[in-house]
Design a protein around this motif. Structure first.
Motif, PDB file in Angstrom:
ATOM      1  N   ALA A 185      41.778  26.421  35.900  1.00 20.76           N
ATOM      2  CA  ALA A 185      43.180  26.661  36.260  1.00 20.76           C
ATOM      3  C   ALA A 185      43.897  27.410  35.133  1.00 20.76           C
ATOM      4  CB  ALA A 185      43.881  25.336  36.543  1.00 20.76           C
ATOM      5  N   GLY A 186      43.629  27.016  33.896  1.00 21.63           N
ATOM      6  CA  GLY A 186      44.240  27.722  32.764  1.00 21.63           C
ATOM      7  C   GLY A 186      43.751  29.153  32.664  1.00 21.63           C
ATOM      8  N   ALA A 187      42.456  29.370  32.937  1.00 22.35           N
ATOM      9  CA  ALA A 187      41.910  30.729  32.896  1.00 22.35           C
ATOM     10  C   ALA A 187      42.545  31.609  33.963  1.00 22.35           C
ATOM     11  CB  ALA A 187      40.392  30.676  33.094  1.00 22.35           C
ATOM     12  N   LEU A 188      42.884  31.018  35.095  1.00 23.15           N
ATOM     13  CA  LEU A 188      43.576  31.783  36.141  1.00 23.15           C
ATOM     14  C   LEU A 188      44.947  32.237  35.645  1.00 23.15           C
ATOM     15  CD1 LEU A 188      43.498  32.805  39.060  1.00 23.15           C
ATOM     16  CD2 LEU A 188      44.455  30.600  39.779  1.00 23.15           C
ATOM     17  N   LEU A 189      45.617  31.386  34.893  1.00 21.79           N
ATOM     18  CA  LEU A 189      46.912  31.771  34.311  1.00 21.79           C
ATOM     19  C   LEU A 189      46.737  32.901  33.297  1.00 21.79           C
ATOM     20  CD1 LEU A 189      48.618  28.295  33.719  1.00 21.79           C
ATOM     21  CD2 LEU A 189      49.179  29.993  35.469  1.00 21.79           C
ATOM     22  N   VAL A 190      45.670  32.832  32.492  1.00 23.97           N
ATOM     23  CA  VAL A 190      45.402  33.899  31.530  1.00 23.97           C
ATOM     24  C   VAL A 190      45.154  35.208  32.260  1.00 23.97           C
ATOM     25  CG1 VAL A 190      43.772  34.742  29.786  1.00 23.97           C
ATOM     26  CG2 VAL A 190      44.502  32.347  29.758  1.00 23.97           C
ATOM     27  N   SER A 191      44.343  35.167  33.306  1.00 20.76           N
ATOM     28  CA  SER A 191      44.044  36.369  34.077  1.00 20.76           C
ATOM     29  C   SER A 191      45.305  36.947  34.709  1.00 20.76           C
ATOM     30  CB  SER A 191      43.015  36.039  35.160  1.00 20.76           C
ATOM     31  OG  SER A 191      42.651  37.185  35.895  1.00 20.76           O
ATOM     32  N   THR A 192      46.161  36.060  35.233  1.00 19.38           N
ATOM     33  CA  THR A 192      47.427  36.505  35.833  1.00 19.38           C
ATOM     34  C   THR A 192      48.333  37.142  34.783  1.00 19.38           C
ATOM     35  OG1 THR A 192      47.299  34.757  37.500  1.00 19.38           O
ATOM     36  CG2 THR A 192      49.455  35.762  37.135  1.00 19.38           C
ATOM     37  N   SER A 193      48.375  36.546  33.592  1.00 17.24           N
ATOM     38  CA  SER A 193      49.194  37.102  32.509  1.00 17.24           C
ATOM     39  C   SER A 193      48.706  38.486  32.106  1.00 17.24           C
ATOM     40  CB  SER A 193      49.169  36.172  31.294  1.00 17.24           C
ATOM     41  OG  SER A 193      49.716  34.912  31.604  1.00 17.24           O
ATOM     42  N   LEU A 194      47.382  38.656  32.046  1.00 17.73           N
ATOM     43  CA  LEU A 194      46.823  39.964  31.720  1.00 17.73           C
ATOM     44  C   LEU A 194      47.176  40.992  32.782  1.00 17.73           C
ATOM     45  CD1 LEU A 194      43.283  38.984  30.408  1.00 17.73           C
ATOM     46  CD2 LEU A 194      45.026  40.205  29.119  1.00 17.73           C
ATOM     47  N   ARG A 195      47.103  40.594  34.041  1.00 18.17           N
ATOM     48  CA  ARG A 195      47.442  41.516  35.126  1.00 18.17           C
ATOM     49  C   ARG A 195      48.920  41.898  35.068  1.00 18.17           C
ATOM     50  NH1 ARG A 195      45.386  38.873  38.964  1.00 18.17           N
ATOM     51  NH2 ARG A 195      47.255  37.761  39.672  1.00 18.17           N
ATOM     52  N   ASN A 196      49.784  40.929  34.835  1.00 15.35           N
ATOM     53  CA  ASN A 196      51.217  41.229  34.738  1.00 15.35           C
ATOM     54  C   ASN A 196      51.516  42.147  33.567  1.00 15.35           C
ATOM     55  OD1 ASN A 196      51.681  39.583  36.930  1.00 15.35           O
ATOM     56  ND2 ASN A 196      52.268  37.789  35.720  1.00 15.35           N
ATOM     57  N   ARG A 197      50.814  41.927  32.445  1.00 19.30           N
ATOM     58  CA  ARG A 197      51.018  42.788  31.276  1.00 19.30           C
ATOM     59  C   ARG A 197      50.559  44.206  31.587  1.00 19.30           C
ATOM     60  NH1 ARG A 197      49.188  41.044  25.264  1.00 19.30           N
ATOM     61  NH2 ARG A 197      50.875  39.578  25.646  1.00 19.30           N
ATOM     62  N   GLN A 198      49.451  44.327  32.321  1.00 16.00           N
ATOM     63  CA  GLN A 198      48.945  45.642  32.685  1.00 16.00           C
ATOM     64  C   GLN A 198      49.943  46.385  33.571  1.00 16.00           C
ATOM     65  OE1 GLN A 198      45.268  45.502  34.849  1.00 16.00           O
ATOM     66  NE2 GLN A 198      45.080  47.710  35.032  1.00 16.00           N
ATOM     67  N   VAL A 199      50.521  45.657  34.541  1.00 16.47           N
ATOM     68  CA  VAL A 199      51.505  46.271  35.442  1.00 16.47           C
ATOM     69  C   VAL A 199      52.758  46.688  34.660  1.00 16.47           C
ATOM     70  CG1 VAL A 199      53.049  45.840  37.378  1.00 16.47           C
ATOM     71  CG2 VAL A 199      50.684  45.051  37.477  1.00 16.47           C
ATOM     72  N   ALA A 200      53.208  45.790  33.756  1.00 19.11           N
ATOM     73  CA  ALA A 200      54.409  46.086  32.975  1.00 19.11           C
ATOM     74  C   ALA A 200      54.195  47.241  32.020  1.00 19.11           C
ATOM     75  CB  ALA A 200      54.852  44.850  32.209  1.00 19.11           C
ATOM     76  N   GLY A 201      52.936  47.379  31.514  1.00 12.01           N
ATOM     77  CA  GLY A 201      52.650  48.451  30.571  1.00 12.01           C
ATOM     78  C   GLY A 201      52.437  49.774  31.237  1.00 12.01           C
ATOM     79  N   ALA A 219      34.379  45.497  36.585  1.00 11.07           N
ATOM     80  CA  ALA A 219      35.753  45.182  36.966  1.00 11.07           C
ATOM     81  C   ALA A 219      36.737  46.123  36.293  1.00 11.07           C
ATOM     82  CB  ALA A 219      36.077  43.727  36.618  1.00 11.07           C
ATOM     83  N   ARG A 220      36.526  46.395  34.996  1.00 10.70           N
ATOM     84  CA  ARG A 220      37.436  47.299  34.286  1.00 10.70           C
ATOM     85  C   ARG A 220      37.302  48.731  34.796  1.00 10.70           C
ATOM     86  NH1 ARG A 220      35.879  43.867  30.423  1.00 10.70           N
ATOM     87  NH2 ARG A 220      34.223  45.209  29.626  1.00 10.70           N
ATOM     88  N   ALA A 221      36.076  49.116  35.169  1.00 16.09           N
ATOM     89  CA  ALA A 221      35.896  50.454  35.734  1.00 16.09           C
ATOM     90  C   ALA A 221      36.658  50.609  37.041  1.00 16.09           C
ATOM     91  CB  ALA A 221      34.409  50.732  35.963  1.00 16.09           C
ATOM     92  N   ALA A 222      36.843  49.491  37.742  1.00 12.35           N
ATOM     93  CA  ALA A 222      37.598  49.512  39.002  1.00 12.35           C
ATOM     94  C   ALA A 222      39.096  49.331  38.772  1.00 12.35           C
ATOM     95  CB  ALA A 222      37.079  48.427  39.935  1.00 12.35           C
ATOM     96  N   GLY A 223      39.499  49.290  37.496  1.00 16.48           N
ATOM     97  CA  GLY A 223      40.922  49.179  37.174  1.00 16.48           C
ATOM     98  C   GLY A 223      41.422  47.765  37.002  1.00 16.48           C
ATOM     99  N   ARG A 224      40.521  46.771  37.028  1.00 12.42           N
ATOM    100  CA  ARG A 224      40.932  45.368  36.882  1.00 12.42           C
ATOM    101  C   ARG A 224      40.657  44.935  35.440  1.00 12.42           C
ATOM    102  NH1 ARG A 224      37.878  45.337  41.515  1.00 12.42           N
ATOM    103  NH2 ARG A 224      36.220  44.085  40.549  1.00 12.42           N
ATOM    104  N   HIS A 225      41.679  45.028  34.605  1.00 11.80           N
ATOM    105  CA  HIS A 225      41.545  44.702  33.182  1.00 11.80           C
ATOM    106  C   HIS A 225      41.955  43.263  32.898  1.00 11.80           C
ATOM    107  CE1 HIS A 225      40.761  48.845  31.744  1.00 11.80           C
ATOM    108  NE2 HIS A 225      41.493  49.192  32.784  1.00 11.80           N
ATOM    109  N   ASN A 226      42.105  42.461  33.933  1.00 17.16           N
ATOM    110  CA  ASN A 226      42.616  41.097  33.765  1.00 17.16           C
ATOM    111  C   ASN A 226      41.514  40.052  33.676  1.00 17.16           C
ATOM    112  OD1 ASN A 226      42.202  41.827  36.570  1.00 17.16           O
ATOM    113  ND2 ASN A 226      42.987  39.812  37.110  1.00 17.16           N
ATOM    114  N   LEU A 227      40.263  40.464  33.426  1.00 15.77           N
ATOM    115  CA  LEU A 227      39.137  39.541  33.334  1.00 15.77           C
ATOM    116  C   LEU A 227      39.110  38.600  34.539  1.00 15.77           C
ATOM    117  CD1 LEU A 227      39.335  38.664  29.521  1.00 15.77           C
ATOM    118  CD2 LEU A 227      37.827  40.298  30.631  1.00 15.77           C
ATOM    119  N   PRO A 228      38.944  39.147  35.739  1.00 12.86           N
ATOM    120  CA  PRO A 228      39.059  38.344  36.962  1.00 12.86           C
ATOM    121  C   PRO A 228      38.026  37.232  37.079  1.00 12.86           C
ATOM    122  CG  PRO A 228      38.137  40.520  37.435  1.00 12.86           C
ATOM    123  CD  PRO A 228      38.624  40.558  36.026  1.00 12.86           C
TER     124      PRO A 228
END
Length: 411
Positions: free
Chosen positions: A395-411, A286-295
């Motif tokens: 459901a909580g893990a989905l929020l964590v994954s979303t937060s990681l994705r948003n942080r990646q986009v913002a960074g 997943a990370r090799a494909a650019g998905r660092h949000n632990l999907p």
């Protein structure tokens, strides 16, 4: 504190698509021995209790001492590792682990046994977070998840392989021989640790900043880590809280013997090993494909809910046993993803974050076991409480994954 991934500390020229497993032989051996001791004491309790002339319930206080000491002291010792380096806390914890097993082997009364188990918990609390941080910051980024997954798989092999070996030794030469073997095996790992964990590791070069209490709680100030730790608590309330009553559920449903429950334990270990290896490999892809949000993080929660439901409510023994495997594949995959998160979200807090993962795991286990026990008959309450908590964790893990994705986009 807000970086989404850590810079790999791999030596120049090391392949990006693979890693040298032998380079981690020392810490991998230690993880296997830690896993063995964690799971070994319970099956030996009747023998130990008879030997030192106490009840099984009293002998079980040694298990409680190990868990409590680890849960309380791991964050503090993780902070020491983050501030002063992996090597110091790792070697100190390993030496203490040798002494604690020697202490258990020579214990002649309950006080000696409990003290030795408390020292073992302190040793694991010092070495464990340092190990995970060392792997995370030295494995190449492309295979970090695979390296962490292999470490977690070897820890699980303590149950799958180490416990039967310890049981064989105990049967052949007495229960003390199992602890002597752990002490000798750990001592033999020390030279490898001294060679493979550098004195000038990245953590030792990091300047200490802020007060101790502030640094200890810093992980809870990071939104992603805070959510991940809360999800970890809920996930393990479902996972290990329900596991506390797995034997009760299977005996009530299928009238299994003690020997049959031992074979179920093999399935638990095998599922954990498979989940750890699978989680690491899929996470790296997943990370090799650019998905660092632990999907896959929320997927493990959903699989946990399915596994608990199949185990406790599925038609027939075969379906229930398939549920056990699904359950612990989800457990292994989730733990690997969480260790990857702890090792990459806040590089300066790797060991502290890993220690908090273990502390919240134990807290969740206690809460889950209490909730299931308070609800009513364990066979009825396990699927209800366990499945609901697993869905909440997903459901909580989905929020964590979303937060990681948003942080990646913002960074």
């Amino acid at each position: 504190m807000t970086s989404t991934s850590a810079t790999s500390a791999a030596p120049p020229g090391e392949g990006a698509a693979s890693f040298d497993r032998l380079r981690y032989a020392g810490v991998f051996v230690l993880l296997f021995l830690f896993g063995t001791e964690t799971f070994l004491v319970s099956p030996l309790l009747p023998t130990i209790a008879d030997s030192i002339k106490v009840s099984e319930a009293a002998a079980a206080s040694g298990v409680t001492a190990y868990v409590l000491v680890y849960a309380v002291f791991a964050p503090f010792l993780g902070l020491l590792s983050d501030r002063f380096g992996r090597r110091r806390t790792l070697v100190a914890g390993t030496v203490l682990f040798v002494l604690s097993n020697v202490g258990a082997a020579v214990s002649s009364d309950l006080a000696g046994l409990v003290l030795s188990r408390a020292l073992a918990g302190l040793a694991a609390a010092a070495a464990g977070p340092a190990i995970w941080a060392h792997i995370a910051e030295t494995a190449p980024d492309a295979v970090r998840g695979r390296a962490l997954g292999l470490g977690m798989a070897l820890f699980s092999c303590g149950q799958l392989i180490g416990v039967p070996l310890g049981g064989f030794l105990a049967g052949a030469a007495g229960w003390r021989s199992a602890f002597w073997a752990l002490a000798v095996g750990t001592a033999l790992a020390v030279p490898l640790l001294l060679r493979q964990v550098p004195a000038g590791d990245p953590a030792a070069e990091r300047p200490a900043s802020g007060g101790a209490v502030r640094a200890l709680l810093a992980g809870w100030g990071d939104p992603v880590l805070r959510r991940a730790l809360l999800v970890n608590t809920v996930f393990n309330a479902a996972n290990l809280g329900a596991f506390t009553f797995l034997g009760v559920v299977l005996v009530q449903r299928f009238d299994l013997s003690v020997q049959a429950l031992g074979l179920v334990g093999v399935l638990v270990g095998a599922g954990s090993v498979a989940g750890s290896l699978l989680g690491g490999r899929l996470g790296d892809r997943a990370r090799a494909a650019g998905r660092h949000n632990l999907p896959l993080l929320p997927v493990w929660g959903a699989l946990l809910a399915l596994g608990i439901l199949l185990t406790a409510e599925g038609p027939g023994l075969v379906v229930a046993l398939v549920g056990v495997v699904v359950w612990f594949v989800a457990s292994g995959g989730f733990v690997t993803d969480q260790q990857t998160l702890a090792g990459t979200v806040a590089p300066e807090l790797r060991a502290t974050s890993s220690a908090w993962l273990t502390s919240t795991m134990y807290a969740g286990t206690g809460l889950g076991a209490w909730a299931i026990g308070a609800y009513g008959d364990a066979a009825d309450s396990t699927p209800v409480v366990g499945t609901v908590l697993a869905v909440v964790a997903a459901a909580g893990a989905l929020l964590v994954s979303t937060s990681l994705r948003n942080r990646q986009v913002a960074g």
